[in-house]
Design a protein around this motif. Structure first.
Motif, PDB file in Angstrom:
ATOM      1  N   ALA A  72       0.834  -1.200   0.000  1.00  0.00           N
ATOM      2  CA  ALA A  72       0.000   0.000   0.000  1.00  0.00           C
ATOM      3  C   ALA A  72       0.866   1.246   0.000  1.00  0.00           C
ATOM      4  CB  ALA A  72      -0.911  -0.007   1.215  1.00  0.00           C
ATOM      5  N   THR A  73       0.348   2.282  -0.637  1.00  0.00           N
ATOM      6  CA  THR A  73       1.054   3.565  -0.677  1.00  0.00           C
ATOM      7  C   THR A  73       0.864   4.289   0.653  1.00  0.00           C
ATOM      8  OG1 THR A  73      -0.871   4.720  -1.574  1.00  0.00           O
ATOM      9  CG2 THR A  73       0.653   3.690  -3.149  1.00  0.00           C
ATOM     10  N   GLN A  74       1.670   5.311   0.847  1.00  0.00           N
ATOM     11  CA  GLN A  74       1.560   6.093   2.075  1.00  0.00           C
ATOM     12  C   GLN A  74       0.207   6.787   2.163  1.00  0.00           C
ATOM     13  OE1 GLN A  74       3.774   6.099   4.592  1.00  0.00           O
ATOM     14  NE2 GLN A  74       2.280   7.322   5.739  1.00  0.00           N
ATOM     15  N   ASP A  75      -0.327   7.192   1.012  1.00  0.00           N
ATOM     16  CA  ASP A  75      -1.639   7.842   0.987  1.00  0.00           C
ATOM     17  C   ASP A  75      -2.726   6.873   1.469  1.00  0.00           C
ATOM     18  OD1 ASP A  75      -3.423  10.098   0.206  1.00  0.00           O
ATOM     19  OD2 ASP A  75      -4.188   8.613  -1.221  1.00  0.00           O
ATOM     20  N   GLU A  76      -2.644   5.612   1.053  1.00  0.00           N
ATOM     21  CA  GLU A  76      -3.619   4.610   1.488  1.00  0.00           C
ATOM     22  C   GLU A  76      -3.491   4.339   2.986  1.00  0.00           C
ATOM     23  OE1 GLU A  76      -4.046   1.996  -2.638  1.00  0.00           O
ATOM     24  OE2 GLU A  76      -2.608   1.392  -1.077  1.00  0.00           O
ATOM     25  N   VAL A  77      -2.258   4.319   3.479  1.00  0.00           N
ATOM     26  CA  VAL A  77      -2.048   4.113   4.911  1.00  0.00           C
ATOM     27  C   VAL A  77      -2.614   5.279   5.717  1.00  0.00           C
ATOM     28  CG1 VAL A  77      -0.309   3.864   6.718  1.00  0.00           C
ATOM     29  CG2 VAL A  77      -0.039   2.644   4.545  1.00  0.00           C
ATOM     30  N   ASP A  78      -2.395   6.505   5.233  1.00  0.00           N
ATOM     31  CA  ASP A  78      -2.898   7.687   5.922  1.00  0.00           C
ATOM     32  C   ASP A  78      -4.427   7.694   5.959  1.00  0.00           C
ATOM     33  OD1 ASP A  78      -0.311   8.482   6.335  1.00  0.00           O
ATOM     34  OD2 ASP A  78      -0.270   9.878   4.635  1.00  0.00           O
ATOM     35  N   ARG A  79      -5.051   7.333   4.837  1.00  0.00           N
ATOM     36  CA  ARG A  79      -6.518   7.300   4.800  1.00  0.00           C
ATOM     37  C   ARG A  79      -7.067   6.240   5.751  1.00  0.00           C
ATOM     38  NH1 ARG A  79      -8.221   6.882  -1.370  1.00  0.00           N
ATOM     39  NH2 ARG A  79      -6.234   5.753  -1.451  1.00  0.00           N
ATOM     40  N   PHE A  80      -6.394   5.110   5.852  1.00  0.00           N
ATOM     41  CA  PHE A  80      -6.817   4.068   6.785  1.00  0.00           C
ATOM     42  C   PHE A  80      -6.730   4.572   8.214  1.00  0.00           C
ATOM     43  CE2 PHE A  80      -5.448   0.793   9.774  1.00  0.00           C
ATOM     44  CZ  PHE A  80      -6.510  -0.092   9.715  1.00  0.00           C
ATOM     45  N   ASN A  81      -5.631   5.238   8.558  1.00  0.00           N
ATOM     46  CA  ASN A  81      -5.467   5.744   9.918  1.00  0.00           C
ATOM     47  C   ASN A  81      -6.524   6.789  10.266  1.00  0.00           C
ATOM     48  OD1 ASN A  81      -3.241   4.081  10.337  1.00  0.00           O
ATOM     49  ND2 ASN A  81      -1.787   5.636   9.626  1.00  0.00           N
ATOM     50  N   VAL A  82      -6.832   7.658   9.307  1.00  0.00           N
ATOM     51  CA  VAL A  82      -7.854   8.685   9.545  1.00  0.00           C
ATOM     52  C   VAL A  82      -9.224   8.046   9.755  1.00  0.00           C
ATOM     53  CG1 VAL A  82      -9.107  10.595   8.483  1.00  0.00           C
ATOM     54  CG2 VAL A  82      -6.617  10.520   8.339  1.00  0.00           C
ATOM     55  N   LYS A  83      -9.532   7.075   8.904  1.00  0.00           N
ATOM     56  CA  LYS A  83     -10.830   6.400   9.017  1.00  0.00           C
ATOM     57  C   LYS A  83     -10.956   5.662  10.345  1.00  0.00           C
ATOM     58  CE  LYS A  83     -13.986   3.480   6.372  1.00  0.00           C
ATOM     59  NZ  LYS A  83     -14.165   2.680   5.129  1.00  0.00           N
ATOM     60  N   ALA A  84      -9.877   5.017  10.785  1.00  0.00           N
ATOM     61  CA  ALA A  84      -9.910   4.309  12.061  1.00  0.00           C
ATOM     62  C   ALA A  84     -10.081   5.288  13.220  1.00  0.00           C
ATOM     63  CB  ALA A  84      -8.633   3.500  12.231  1.00  0.00           C
ATOM     64  N   ALA A  85      -9.405   6.443  13.142  1.00  0.00           N
ATOM     65  CA  ALA A  85      -9.522   7.440  14.212  1.00  0.00           C
ATOM     66  C   ALA A  85     -10.934   8.026  14.263  1.00  0.00           C
ATOM     67  CB  ALA A  85      -8.487   8.545  13.998  1.00  0.00           C
ATOM     68  N   VAL A  86     -11.520   8.272  13.090  1.00  0.00           N
ATOM     69  CA  VAL A  86     -12.887   8.801  13.039  1.00  0.00           C
ATOM     70  C   VAL A  86     -13.873   7.799  13.644  1.00  0.00           C
ATOM     71  CG1 VAL A  86     -14.763   9.469  11.488  1.00  0.00           C
ATOM     72  CG2 VAL A  86     -12.449  10.335  11.090  1.00  0.00           C
ATOM     73  N   ARG A  87     -13.672   6.540  13.318  1.00  0.00           N
ATOM     74  CA  ARG A  87     -14.551   5.510  13.862  1.00  0.00           C
ATOM     75  C   ARG A  87     -14.432   5.425  15.388  1.00  0.00           C
ATOM     76  NH1 ARG A  87     -15.830  -0.106  10.934  1.00  0.00           N
ATOM     77  NH2 ARG A  87     -16.832   0.688   9.049  1.00  0.00           N
ATOM     78  N   GLU A  88     -13.219   5.485  15.882  1.00  0.00           N
ATOM     79  CA  GLU A  88     -13.011   5.405  17.324  1.00  0.00           C
ATOM     80  C   GLU A  88     -13.672   6.577  18.038  1.00  0.00           C
ATOM     81  OE1 GLU A  88      -9.304   5.082  20.544  1.00  0.00           O
ATOM     82  OE2 GLU A  88      -8.931   5.039  18.366  1.00  0.00           O
ATOM     83  N   GLN A  89     -13.552   7.763  17.466  1.00  0.00           N
ATOM     84  CA  GLN A  89     -14.184   8.932  18.070  1.00  0.00           C
ATOM     85  C   GLN A  89     -15.705   8.804  18.020  1.00  0.00           C
ATOM     86  OE1 GLN A  89     -13.098  12.637  16.231  1.00  0.00           O
ATOM     87  NE2 GLN A  89     -14.308  13.880  17.668  1.00  0.00           N
ATOM     88  N   ARG A  90     -16.228   8.281  16.908  1.00  0.00           N
ATOM     89  CA  ARG A  90     -17.667   8.105  16.774  1.00  0.00           C
ATOM     90  C   ARG A  90     -18.200   7.079  17.782  1.00  0.00           C
ATOM     91  NH1 ARG A  90     -22.215  10.601  16.060  1.00  0.00           N
ATOM     92  NH2 ARG A  90     -23.811   9.390  14.937  1.00  0.00           N
ATOM     93  N   VAL A  91     -17.440   6.047  18.045  1.00  0.00           N
ATOM     94  CA  VAL A  91     -17.841   5.038  19.034  1.00  0.00           C
ATOM     95  C   VAL A  91     -17.938   5.672  20.416  1.00  0.00           C
ATOM     96  CG1 VAL A  91     -17.047   2.995  20.269  1.00  0.00           C
ATOM     97  CG2 VAL A  91     -17.022   3.024  17.773  1.00  0.00           C
ATOM     98  N   GLU A  92     -16.990   6.537  20.760  1.00  0.00           N
ATOM     99  CA  GLU A  92     -17.035   7.207  22.056  1.00  0.00           C
ATOM    100  C   GLU A  92     -18.271   8.097  22.167  1.00  0.00           C
ATOM    101  OE1 GLU A  92     -13.413   9.322  22.572  1.00  0.00           O
ATOM    102  OE2 GLU A  92     -12.167   7.517  22.734  1.00  0.00           O
ATOM    103  N   GLU A  93     -18.593   8.831  21.089  1.00  0.00           N
ATOM    104  CA  GLU A  93     -19.763   9.707  21.122  1.00  0.00           C
ATOM    105  C   GLU A  93     -21.055   8.903  21.273  1.00  0.00           C
ATOM    106  OE1 GLU A  93     -19.527  11.852  17.506  1.00  0.00           O
ATOM    107  OE2 GLU A  93     -17.860  13.131  18.140  1.00  0.00           O
ATOM    108  N   LEU A  94     -21.195   7.823  20.495  1.00  0.00           N
ATOM    109  CA  LEU A  94     -22.408   7.013  20.563  1.00  0.00           C
ATOM    110  C   LEU A  94     -22.530   6.280  21.892  1.00  0.00           C
ATOM    111  CD1 LEU A  94     -22.556   5.498  16.951  1.00  0.00           C
ATOM    112  CD2 LEU A  94     -23.769   7.481  17.865  1.00  0.00           C
ATOM    113  N   THR A  95     -21.400   5.864  22.462  1.00  0.00           N
ATOM    114  CA  THR A  95     -21.434   5.207  23.765  1.00  0.00           C
ATOM    115  C   THR A  95     -21.949   6.156  24.835  1.00  0.00           C
ATOM    116  OG1 THR A  95     -19.589   3.758  23.149  1.00  0.00           O
ATOM    117  CG2 THR A  95     -20.057   4.006  25.496  1.00  0.00           C
ATOM    118  N   SER A  96     -21.499   7.421  24.780  1.00  0.00           N
ATOM    119  CA  SER A  96     -21.984   8.418  25.726  1.00  0.00           C
ATOM    120  C   SER A  96     -23.486   8.639  25.558  1.00  0.00           C
ATOM    121  CB  SER A  96     -21.225   9.727  25.528  1.00  0.00           C
ATOM    122  OG  SER A  96     -21.714  10.736  26.388  1.00  0.00           O
TER     123      SER A  96
END
Length: 282
Positions: free
Chosen positions: A117-141
């Motif tokens: 994978a290219t660095q751009d693909e790795v960066d997009r994966f990391n951003v998507k994972a971080a967004v999901r984690e933040q969304r899980v915290e919001e929905l859990t609250s």
């Protein structure tokens, strides 16, 4: 029997609890006698009356209007209030269930980038994972808040049911809070059942039975509570009175002609039945 505190019970809705939770109804600590002692006086005390004379009406306001009259006009009937609270609690439970489902979906692992994978693909994966984690915290609250609100509405529903039967079962809410053990399934059943107040009163009068039921598996608790509800809902058999005269006495061993259909009678039986009928008409 697994004991939990009211604070622990508030962190998770009762519908998701896999074990039997036992805790008194949430609320302030009350210095009241044990349930057995509280049942000695089952009649409400007579209201004190005092003749204070006829109050003078206030200027600018017709007599009979004021804060007390406004409260009376705005007071919602008990049955309607219980229905409103039940609908509100159902909506909160449905919201909590939907949020929990979305949380489980977001917790599913993402497909990680491959070794090429290219660095751009790795960066997009990391951003998507971080967004999901933040969304899980919001929905859990949000889910926890909905669960806490549902529990508060649940208690308000039981309080409304207790107020509706206060003339027959005074101090029911205080007696429920004074029970040594009262499981979450028991509280849920009282809030949902049309006979919730009666079931709760039965438990306060039988604390040992309340403790025994609370120690069972939640499924068996529901069965035991449904049996209590059925017994309390069964109306007493009323014998209907009739003004019809008693039947004529029969000779021992004599066949009952009237009990037989005329179409099934032979000639002798039909003749006897017909003569008896004519005699009664005369």
């Amino acid at each position: 029997m697994t004991e939990t505190t009211p604070a622990a019970a508030a962190a998770m809705p009762a519908s998701q609890s896999s074990t039997t939770e036992t805790s008194p109804l949430p609320g302030p600590e009350l210095n009241i006698p044990a349930p057995e002692a509280a049942t000695q006086n089952t009649q409400p005390p007579a209201a004190e009356t005092q003749d204070t004379g006829t109050p003078e009406p206030q200027e600018g306001k017709p007599e009979g209007t004021g804060e007390d009259e406004s409260k009376k006009q705005n007071k919602v009937p008990a049955k309607e209030r219980i229905g409103q609270l039940t609908a509100q609690r159902n909506n909160l439970q449905a919201e909590n269930f939907s949020l929990r489902q979305e949380i489980e979906r977001l917790k599913q692992p993402l497909r990680e980038p491959g070794p090429n994978a290219t660095q751009d693909e790795v960066d997009r994966f990391n951003v998507k994972a971080a967004v999901r984690e933040q969304r899980v915290e919001e929905l859990t609250s949000q889910a926890n808040m909905a669960a806490e609100q549902a529990m508060a509405v649940r208690e308000a529903t039981i309080e409304a049911k207790a107020e509706a039967v206060a003339d027959r079962m005074p101090g029911l809410m205080q007696q429920l809070k004074a029970l040594p053990v009262l499981s979450e399934p028991c509280v849920e059943f009282m809030a949902a059942s049309d006979k919730g107040a009666e079931v709760g009163y039965f438990l306060t009068q039988n604390p040992n039975e309340a403790a025994r039921i609370s120690a069972l598996h939640p499924y068996h608790q529901g069965i035991e509570l449904a049996r209590i509800e059925s017994r309390l809902s069964a109306a007493p058999q009323v014998r209907k009175l009739t003004s019809a005269p008693p039947p004529p006495p029969r000779m021992p061993g004599a066949p009952s002609i009237a009990a037989k259909d005329p179409a099934d009678m032979n000639q002798a039986e039909y003749s006897a039945w017909y003569r008896e009928r004519q005699k009664n008409k005369a």
